[in-house]
Write an enzyme that holds these catalytic residues in place. Sequence first.
Site, PDB file in Angstrom:
ATOM      1  N   CYS A 233      48.488 -11.825  49.999  1.00 51.54           N
ATOM      2  CA  CYS A 233      49.635 -11.729  49.086  1.00 51.54           C
ATOM      3  C   CYS A 233      49.290 -12.386  47.764  1.00 51.54           C
ATOM      4  CB  CYS A 233      50.839 -12.421  49.719  1.00 51.54           C
ATOM      5  SG  CYS A 233      52.228 -12.659  48.605  1.00 51.54           S
ATOM      6  N   PRO A 234      49.615 -11.819  46.618  1.00 46.97           N
ATOM      7  CA  PRO A 234      50.382 -10.584  46.438  1.00 46.97           C
ATOM      8  C   PRO A 234      49.510  -9.355  46.179  1.00 46.97           C
ATOM      9  CG  PRO A 234      50.210 -11.664  44.333  1.00 46.97           C
ATOM     10  CD  PRO A 234      49.356 -12.473  45.313  1.00 46.97           C
TER      11      PRO A 234
END
Lengths: 174, 77
Positions: free
Chosen positions: B16-17
């Site tokens: 992430c992200p």
Amino acid sequence: MTTTFELPRTETPPEPKKTGSFTIIAWSGDLDKIWPTLILATTAAASGRPTSIFFTFWGLFALVRNDRGITGTSWMQKMLAFMNRGGIANVKLSKMHFAGMGKAMMMSLAKKYNVASPQELLELAQDAGVRLIPCQMTMDMMGLKREDLIAGIEEPVGAATVIALAEGDTTLFI
Amino acid sequence: MSVTVTRTLDLKGLSCPLPIVKTAKALRELAAGEAVEVLATDPGSVKDFAAWSHTTGNELLESTQDGAVYRFVIRKK
């Protein structure tokens, strides 16, 4: 074996819920705060929200070019830049920094788990159209000139512009 | 109705992200109605892609898991 996750069952795709603007006031210059700021900003932009980051006070040092060294004109500004080196590559952890050793370990963990560094995220943010806005007053006080800051950012502005940006859907102070 | 997957994004290993950010970036180059297949290993991406498709209106046509690999098919709005 393939597992299928349940998707929302609707005849037509649901209307996007929220596409209003997303603004972050980046006040802290700590690595562990600048990092989530950039993660949230890149994701907000990826989610189609007009996204801006206003860099003020300690946060503005993240927009200084990594190769800039000592900035400022007065001895106090130079001392400040010496104690608090500018540049996204030079930001420090708010705790367990241990003269850079803690940060080195954190960056090595990030690399091991394929977590994008703040430097990469800053570039991704620019690529995704996140508006990076420096604070004029901080620049004046800290002795930072436009050429000390990275390319591809917006013109410096003041608090009134931020208040206007804060009329959007989400405003965070980090 | 059939969906043509225009390209596959191999985002395995990324955290992430990046799976979302890179998918959004790839979608910029696609025309509306075209679909992309995404392969990821981030367990959080299952809920993230569902949330993101809801936010953006890009349709999540498929969300499956094969071993440690998650597969998403997304159609651009």
